[in-house]
Design an enzyme around this catalytic site. Structure first.
Site, mmCIF file in Angstrom:
data_model
loop_
_atom_site.group_PDB
_atom_site.id
_atom_site.type_symbol
_atom_site.label_atom_id
_atom_site.label_comp_id
_atom_site.label_asym_id
_atom_site.label_seq_id
_atom_site.Cartn_x
_atom_site.Cartn_y
_atom_site.Cartn_z
ATOM 1 N N ASP A 10 0.866 -1.186 0.000
ATOM 2 C CA ASP A 10 0.000 0.000 0.000
ATOM 3 C C ASP A 10 0.903 1.236 0.000
ATOM 4 O OD1 ASP A 10 -1.697 2.087 0.602
ATOM 5 O OD2 ASP A 10 -2.585 1.121 2.362
ATOM 6 N N ILE A 11 0.742 2.096 -0.979
ATOM 7 C CA ILE A 11 1.653 3.235 -1.104
ATOM 8 C C ILE A 11 1.488 4.224 0.058
ATOM 9 C CG2 ILE A 11 0.214 4.784 -2.527
ATOM 10 C CD1 ILE A 11 2.809 5.179 -4.251
ATOM 11 N N ASN A 24 -6.523 12.526 -11.446
ATOM 12 C CA ASN A 24 -7.197 12.821 -12.718
ATOM 13 C C ASN A 24 -7.087 14.322 -12.972
ATOM 14 O OD1 ASN A 24 -9.433 14.156 -11.363
ATOM 15 N ND2 ASN A 24 -10.074 12.104 -10.748
ATOM 16 N N GLY A 32 -9.582 4.194 -6.274
ATOM 17 C CA GLY A 32 -8.253 3.604 -6.412
ATOM 18 C C GLY A 32 -7.232 4.210 -5.478
ATOM 19 N N ASP A 34 -5.830 7.082 -5.645
ATOM 20 C CA ASP A 34 -6.165 8.487 -5.368
ATOM 21 C C ASP A 34 -7.040 8.580 -4.104
ATOM 22 O OD1 ASP A 34 -6.446 11.214 -5.742
ATOM 23 O OD2 ASP A 34 -7.667 11.076 -7.554
ATOM 24 N N SER A 117 -2.050 4.836 -14.155
ATOM 25 C CA SER A 117 -2.900 4.516 -15.325
ATOM 26 C C SER A 117 -3.269 3.034 -15.447
ATOM 27 C CB SER A 117 -2.269 4.963 -16.660
ATOM 28 O OG SER A 117 -2.365 6.356 -16.807
HETATM 29 N N1 AR6 Z 1 -1.313 1.518 -3.019
HETATM 30 C C1 AR6 Z 1 -0.678 1.231 -4.178
HETATM 31 N N2 AR6 Z 1 -1.324 0.978 -5.335
HETATM 32 C C2 AR6 Z 1 -2.679 1.033 -5.299
HETATM 33 C C3 AR6 Z 1 -3.417 1.335 -4.131
HETATM 34 C C4 AR6 Z 1 -2.667 1.593 -2.944
HETATM 35 N N3 AR6 Z 1 -3.261 1.908 -1.787
HETATM 36 N N4 AR6 Z 1 -4.742 1.308 -4.445
HETATM 37 C C5 AR6 Z 1 -4.835 0.973 -5.757
HETATM 38 N N5 AR6 Z 1 -3.589 0.802 -6.276
HETATM 39 P P1 AR6 Z 1 -6.013 3.590 -10.194
HETATM 40 P P2 AR6 Z 1 -5.452 5.058 -12.683
HETATM 41 C C6 AR6 Z 1 -3.178 0.459 -7.647
HETATM 42 O O1 AR6 Z 1 -7.316 3.112 -10.721
HETATM 43 O O2 AR6 Z 1 -5.602 3.818 -13.498
HETATM 44 C C7 AR6 Z 1 -8.930 7.376 -9.743
HETATM 45 O O3 AR6 Z 1 -10.311 7.386 -9.523
HETATM 46 C C8 AR6 Z 1 -4.172 -0.212 -8.546
HETATM 47 O O4 AR6 Z 1 -4.230 -1.607 -8.270
HETATM 48 O O5 AR6 Z 1 -5.943 4.071 -8.804
HETATM 49 O O6 AR6 Z 1 -4.283 5.960 -12.951
HETATM 50 C C9 AR6 Z 1 -8.386 8.753 -10.060
HETATM 51 O O7 AR6 Z 1 -9.100 9.768 -9.400
HETATM 52 C C10 AR6 Z 1 -3.568 0.072 -9.916
HETATM 53 O O8 AR6 Z 1 -2.550 -0.898 -10.226
HETATM 54 O O9 AR6 Z 1 -5.409 4.794 -11.108
HETATM 55 C C11 AR6 Z 1 -8.529 8.837 -11.548
HETATM 56 O O10 AR6 Z 1 -9.829 9.283 -11.913
HETATM 57 C C12 AR6 Z 1 -2.882 1.425 -9.734
HETATM 58 O O11 AR6 Z 1 -2.878 1.668 -8.326
HETATM 59 C C13 AR6 Z 1 -8.329 7.429 -12.001
HETATM 60 O O12 AR6 Z 1 -8.665 6.590 -10.903
HETATM 61 C C14 AR6 Z 1 -3.571 2.583 -10.427
HETATM 62 O O13 AR6 Z 1 -4.986 2.392 -10.379
HETATM 63 C C15 AR6 Z 1 -6.898 7.179 -12.364
HETATM 64 O O14 AR6 Z 1 -6.788 5.877 -12.882
#
Ligand code: AR6
Length: 167
Positions: A10-11, A24, A32, A34, A117
């Protein structure tokens, strides 16, 4: 010389100077990583985000890190995957490069990236990993000590591990 490190987890719990968020263009939060970062950092970070007029795809902006261990959050906007012919790869490289530049401007020694992404935005992780890692590789001669990629799932971790092997 900076080291590029991969870890699964978890980051929001990483002990680094700067954490990169996969944001975004509106910078007003989401799901996610964010959502997780804003929940852990607290409302002051959202207030700082609201002061920006958004952020373009491929760019990043800096805020403080609220309740996180880190000193800074760099909100990087990766591209939505549209099939690969719309400049997605270049935009993914740009947002990583921008986050590294923000880290260097602020004197950071360590930075942690999620797989930008590769969640809701649908970028295939096997294509994203070598691009993200190539930016880290180019920054290895900078003042940074560590560039860490924090992969949430085991398959994502192994995609980055393969990417590192193929560099
Ligand atoms: N720690 C590390 N990685 C994580 C965590 C965490 N706590 N939670 C999720 N991931 P995403 P995107 C991973 O969807 O594709 C948001 O709604 C996850 O498994 O978070 O860039 C924003 O507001 C995946 O591998 O980001 C934007 O609208 C990675 O983080 C949109 O999503 C990125 O997944 C951005 O989409």
């Amino acid at each position: 010389m900076a080291k590029t490190i991969l870890t699964q987890g978890d980051i929001t719990t990483q002990r680094v100077d700067a954490i990169v968020n996969a944001a975004n263009e509106g910078l007003l939060g989401g799901g996610g990583v964010d959502g997780a970062i804003h929940r852990s950092a607290g409302p002051s970070v959202m207030q700082e985000c609201q002061a920006f007029d958004g952020c373009e795809t491929g760019d990043a902006v800096a805020t403080s890190a609220g309740d996180l261990f880190a000193d800074h959050i760099f909100h990087a906007v990766g591209p939505v995957w549209l099939g690969g012919l719309e400049g997605e790869e270049a935009a993914l490289v740009r947002c990583h490069t921008r986050a590294i530049d923000l880290a260097l401007e602020r004197g950071c020694r360590s930075i942690a990236f999620p797989a930008i992404s590769c969640g809701v935005y649908g970028f295939p992780i096997n294509r994203a990993a070598p691009l993200a890692l190539s930016v880290a590789r180019s920054a290895e001669r900078s003042a940074l000590d560590e560039i860490r990629f924090v992969l949430f799932s085991e398959p994502d971790y192994f995609a980055f591990a393969r990417g590192l092997d193929s560099l």
